[in-house]
Scaffold this motif. Structure first.
Motif, mmCIF file in Angstrom:
data_model
loop_
_atom_site.group_PDB
_atom_site.id
_atom_site.type_symbol
_atom_site.label_atom_id
_atom_site.label_comp_id
_atom_site.label_asym_id
_atom_site.label_seq_id
_atom_site.Cartn_x
_atom_site.Cartn_y
_atom_site.Cartn_z
ATOM 1 N N ILE A 1 -52.415 -12.791 -23.458
ATOM 2 C CA ILE A 1 -51.103 -12.179 -23.244
ATOM 3 C C ILE A 1 -50.731 -12.288 -21.769
ATOM 4 C CG2 ILE A 1 -49.844 -9.959 -23.275
ATOM 5 C CD1 ILE A 1 -50.316 -11.196 -26.045
ATOM 6 N N ASN A 2 -49.472 -12.631 -21.493
ATOM 7 C CA ASN A 2 -48.957 -12.541 -20.123
ATOM 8 C C ASN A 2 -47.654 -11.747 -20.152
ATOM 9 O OD1 ASN A 2 -46.609 -14.390 -20.417
ATOM 10 N ND2 ASN A 2 -48.199 -15.939 -20.746
ATOM 11 N N GLU A 3 -47.080 -11.501 -19.013
ATOM 12 C CA GLU A 3 -45.924 -10.599 -19.007
ATOM 13 C C GLU A 3 -44.713 -11.184 -19.719
ATOM 14 O OE1 GLU A 3 -43.501 -10.902 -14.879
ATOM 15 O OE2 GLU A 3 -45.374 -9.795 -14.720
ATOM 16 N N ASN A 4 -44.713 -12.501 -19.934
ATOM 17 C CA ASN A 4 -43.594 -13.136 -20.642
ATOM 18 C C ASN A 4 -43.848 -13.337 -22.137
ATOM 19 O OD1 ASN A 4 -41.738 -13.441 -18.431
ATOM 20 N ND2 ASN A 4 -43.142 -14.980 -17.606
ATOM 21 N N SER A 5 -44.976 -12.858 -22.635
ATOM 22 C CA SER A 5 -45.255 -12.956 -24.079
ATOM 23 C C SER A 5 -44.167 -12.211 -24.848
ATOM 24 C CB SER A 5 -46.623 -12.355 -24.392
ATOM 25 O OG SER A 5 -47.646 -13.080 -23.738
ATOM 26 N N ILE A 6 -43.716 -12.826 -25.938
ATOM 27 C CA ILE A 6 -42.598 -12.282 -26.724
ATOM 28 C C ILE A 6 -43.155 -11.511 -27.923
ATOM 29 C CG2 ILE A 6 -40.561 -12.897 -28.099
ATOM 30 C CD1 ILE A 6 -40.387 -15.467 -26.313
ATOM 31 N N PHE A 7 -42.702 -10.272 -28.076
ATOM 32 C CA PHE A 7 -43.151 -9.393 -29.161
ATOM 33 C C PHE A 7 -41.998 -9.072 -30.108
ATOM 34 C CE2 PHE A 7 -46.261 -8.642 -25.867
ATOM 35 C CZ PHE A 7 -47.417 -8.194 -26.491
ATOM 36 N N ASP A 8 -42.340 -8.823 -31.367
ATOM 37 C CA ASP A 8 -41.385 -8.282 -32.344
ATOM 38 C C ASP A 8 -41.253 -6.785 -32.048
ATOM 39 O OD1 ASP A 8 -40.151 -7.132 -34.575
ATOM 40 O OD2 ASP A 8 -41.211 -8.393 -36.021
ATOM 41 N N THR A 9 -40.062 -6.359 -31.624
ATOM 42 C CA THR A 9 -39.877 -4.952 -31.223
ATOM 43 C C THR A 9 -39.564 -4.034 -32.401
ATOM 44 O OG1 THR A 9 -37.483 -5.000 -30.822
ATOM 45 C CG2 THR A 9 -38.917 -5.778 -29.021
ATOM 46 N N ALA A 10 -39.438 -4.598 -33.602
ATOM 47 C CA ALA A 10 -39.204 -3.811 -34.818
ATOM 48 C C ALA A 10 -37.995 -2.877 -34.644
ATOM 49 C CB ALA A 10 -40.482 -3.056 -35.209
ATOM 50 N N SER A 11 -38.190 -1.570 -34.847
ATOM 51 C CA SER A 11 -37.054 -0.638 -34.875
ATOM 52 C C SER A 11 -36.457 -0.298 -33.507
ATOM 53 C CB SER A 11 -37.447 0.658 -35.581
ATOM 54 O OG SER A 11 -37.480 0.445 -36.972
ATOM 55 N N ILE A 12 -37.022 -0.822 -32.432
ATOM 56 C CA ILE A 12 -36.313 -0.694 -31.155
ATOM 57 C C ILE A 12 -34.931 -1.342 -31.288
ATOM 58 C CG2 ILE A 12 -36.281 -1.514 -28.746
ATOM 59 C CD1 ILE A 12 -39.284 -0.913 -28.634
ATOM 60 N N THR A 13 -34.849 -2.329 -32.201
ATOM 61 C CA THR A 13 -33.570 -2.982 -32.530
ATOM 62 C C THR A 13 -32.478 -1.958 -32.848
ATOM 63 O OG1 THR A 13 -34.875 -4.789 -33.505
ATOM 64 C CG2 THR A 13 -32.520 -4.738 -34.052
ATOM 65 N N LYS A 14 -32.860 -0.856 -33.470
ATOM 66 C CA LYS A 14 -31.876 0.166 -33.853
ATOM 67 C C LYS A 14 -31.110 0.700 -32.639
ATOM 68 C CE LYS A 14 -34.136 1.988 -38.060
ATOM 69 N NZ LYS A 14 -35.270 1.084 -38.279
ATOM 70 N N LEU B 1 -35.211 -7.774 -33.471
ATOM 71 C CA LEU B 1 -35.105 -8.166 -32.067
ATOM 72 C C LEU B 1 -36.497 -8.451 -31.510
ATOM 73 C CD1 LEU B 1 -32.926 -8.456 -29.773
ATOM 74 C CD2 LEU B 1 -33.895 -6.339 -28.877
ATOM 75 N N PHE B 2 -36.621 -9.589 -30.829
ATOM 76 C CA PHE B 2 -37.853 -9.958 -30.124
ATOM 77 C C PHE B 2 -37.577 -9.891 -28.625
ATOM 78 C CE2 PHE B 2 -38.545 -11.479 -34.305
ATOM 79 C CZ PHE B 2 -39.909 -11.692 -34.488
ATOM 80 N N SER B 3 -38.571 -9.436 -27.862
ATOM 81 C CA SER B 3 -38.337 -9.282 -26.423
ATOM 82 C C SER B 3 -39.650 -9.257 -25.651
ATOM 83 C CB SER B 3 -37.530 -8.005 -26.159
ATOM 84 O OG SER B 3 -37.076 -7.957 -24.817
ATOM 85 N N THR B 4 -39.524 -9.093 -24.340
ATOM 86 C CA THR B 4 -40.674 -9.018 -23.438
ATOM 87 C C THR B 4 -40.598 -7.724 -22.629
ATOM 88 O OG1 THR B 4 -39.520 -10.062 -21.588
ATOM 89 C CG2 THR B 4 -40.619 -11.537 -23.154
ATOM 90 N N ALA B 5 -41.702 -7.359 -22.006
ATOM 91 C CA ALA B 5 -41.715 -6.143 -21.183
ATOM 92 C C ALA B 5 -40.709 -6.226 -20.020
ATOM 93 C CB ALA B 5 -43.133 -5.866 -20.678
ATOM 94 N N PRO B 6 -40.686 -7.330 -19.236
ATOM 95 C CA PRO B 6 -39.722 -7.375 -18.122
ATOM 96 C C PRO B 6 -38.260 -7.276 -18.584
ATOM 97 C CG PRO B 6 -41.350 -9.129 -17.895
ATOM 98 C CD PRO B 6 -41.562 -8.520 -19.243
ATOM 99 N N ASP B 7 -37.946 -7.924 -19.708
ATOM 100 C CA ASP B 7 -36.566 -7.873 -20.215
ATOM 101 C C ASP B 7 -36.159 -6.449 -20.570
ATOM 102 O OD1 ASP B 7 -36.408 -10.598 -19.933
ATOM 103 O OD2 ASP B 7 -35.925 -11.023 -22.032
ATOM 104 N N LEU B 8 -37.015 -5.755 -21.299
ATOM 105 C CA LEU B 8 -36.684 -4.387 -21.714
ATOM 106 C C LEU B 8 -36.631 -3.441 -20.512
ATOM 107 C CD1 LEU B 8 -38.663 -4.260 -25.066
ATOM 108 C CD2 LEU B 8 -36.174 -4.170 -24.799
ATOM 109 N N LEU B 9 -37.427 -3.713 -19.485
ATOM 110 C CA LEU B 9 -37.350 -2.899 -18.274
ATOM 111 C C LEU B 9 -35.979 -3.044 -17.600
ATOM 112 C CD1 LEU B 9 -40.857 -3.190 -16.526
ATOM 113 C CD2 LEU B 9 -40.005 -1.388 -18.039
ATOM 114 N N ASN B 10 -35.380 -4.237 -17.696
ATOM 115 C CA ASN B 10 -34.025 -4.412 -17.150
ATOM 116 C C ASN B 10 -33.046 -3.470 -17.848
ATOM 117 O OD1 ASN B 10 -35.067 -6.417 -15.557
ATOM 118 N ND2 ASN B 10 -33.883 -8.086 -16.444
#
Length: 352
Positions: free
Chosen positions: A49-62, A232-241
């Protein structure tokens, strides 16, 4: 703080809570730390895993982007929280159709009392018909009941008002201007599989789920539409923005996304009358995953795959956890991941 977070992640990996995790913390001034750890799977040869790894955020999409797009419409006067759902979805026709308001959807107070996953083998039109016609167990607004159906309805409302699909709207109004370059629906259109963390080995889906939405009802509905409840799929840095924007009262890099009024509604309890906690479009004051230092205005959203976003504007800090808690197969309940989430929250809020 970073070492404490890292230690807690490795403890969880050791205990087989998940193989992959990325935790990010951001302050109002933009100062941030990101701690990626583990591998895609428990196999020692799996990608790290690195900081740009993309995860399925599931219900964060809501909440990101579905509720956020609704809040944008409310902010711009194109929609009201008190508007009737049937003004936008006339096909909605259970016996309470006249009484369902947008605010009921934003705070999960429609008592559907069923799980959409029960309909995962049905065609999309049948699933939508169930959402449009299923009777509630109590009147709208009387009982909190968490379900995908409310966010699916919200997604349809958003699409009908804007006249574009949810994925394009998320990209246009949030992801692109917030420089969330690795945040999207259907990530395999843009990114190779080896950059996307797998979620589960599932017989129903024919094996390993990687790069496709994990949620069953969203997977079934995706044949017809972009779904407001998951995907929605995302990364930690993106969601921090995104979270940094919320910490700054709805602004990021000089651009305004929400008014202070909307930001206030997000962190104000809308469910005082029924003795529950929910902000507009977000969950509120939930110690089970926000930890022992959580306050009345702490808001956030979990995702079934093992993710969470938590934001506390008063304390000027937010954090995100992305993981594949559902790998190799889903656990019987959320106890292990909620313990991990609350421990991370305690580290973050306890080290301010």
């Amino acid at each position: 703080m970073k070492e404490k977070i890292k230690g807690r992640i490795y403890q969880a990996i050791e205990e087989k809570v998940f193989p992959a995790c990325a935790v990010g913390v951001v302050r109002k001034n933009g100062e941030r730390i990101i701690v990626p750890a583990g591998r895609f799977t428990f196999d020692h040869s799996a990608p790290e895993i690195n900081e740009n790894s993309i995860f399925d955020t599931a219900s964060i999409t809501k909440s990101i982007p579905t509720s956020s797009l609704v809040l944008k419409l409310i902010d711009e006067g194109k929609l009201k929280a008190e508007d009737k759902l049937i003004n936008f979805i006339p096909e909605f026709r259970n016996s309470n159709r006249e009484n369902v308001l947008i605010k009921h959807l934003l705070t999960q107070i429609l008592d559907y009392d069923f799980r959409l996953s029960e309909y995962k083998n049905e065609p999309p039109d049948k699933i939508l018909k169930v959402i449009f016609t299923k009777e509630f167990k109590s009147r709208p607004g009387e009982k909190y009941f968490y379900t995908n159906a409310t966010s699916i309805l919200l997604g349809l409302v958003v699409e009908r008002i804007f006249g574009e699909s949810l994925d394009k709207l998320g990209e246009k109004y949030f992801f692109k201007p917030l420089q969330m370059k690795r945040t999207l629906f259907k990530p395999l259109k843009k990114f190779p599989k080896n950059e996307i963390v797998p979620t589960e080995i599932q017989e129903w889906r024919g094996g390993l789920i990687q790069g496709e939405v994990h949620d069953e009802s969203a997977f079934a509905l995706e044949k017809k539409m972009v779904v407001g409840s998951a995907g929605l799929f995302s990364t930690a840095p993106d969601l921090l923005n995104f979270l940094e924007m919320l910490l700054n009262n709805g602004s990021f890099n000089g651009k305004k996304y929400f008014s202070p009024k909307i930001i206030n509604q997000i962190q104000t309890n809308q469910l005082v009358d029924i003795g529950q906690y929910a902000g507009l479009g977000w969950e509120l004051n939930q110690p089970r995953y926000m930890g022992k230092h959580c306050r009345e205005k702490t808001f956030g959203k979990t995702g079934f795959t093992g993710c969470v976003c938590v934001c506390d504007i008063e304390r000027e800090v937010s954090f995100v956890i992305l993981s594949n808690f559902t790998y190799p197969i889903r656990k019987p309940d959320a106890a292990l991941i909620n313990k991990f989430r609350s421990d991370i929250a305690d580290i973050v809020f306890g080290n301010l």
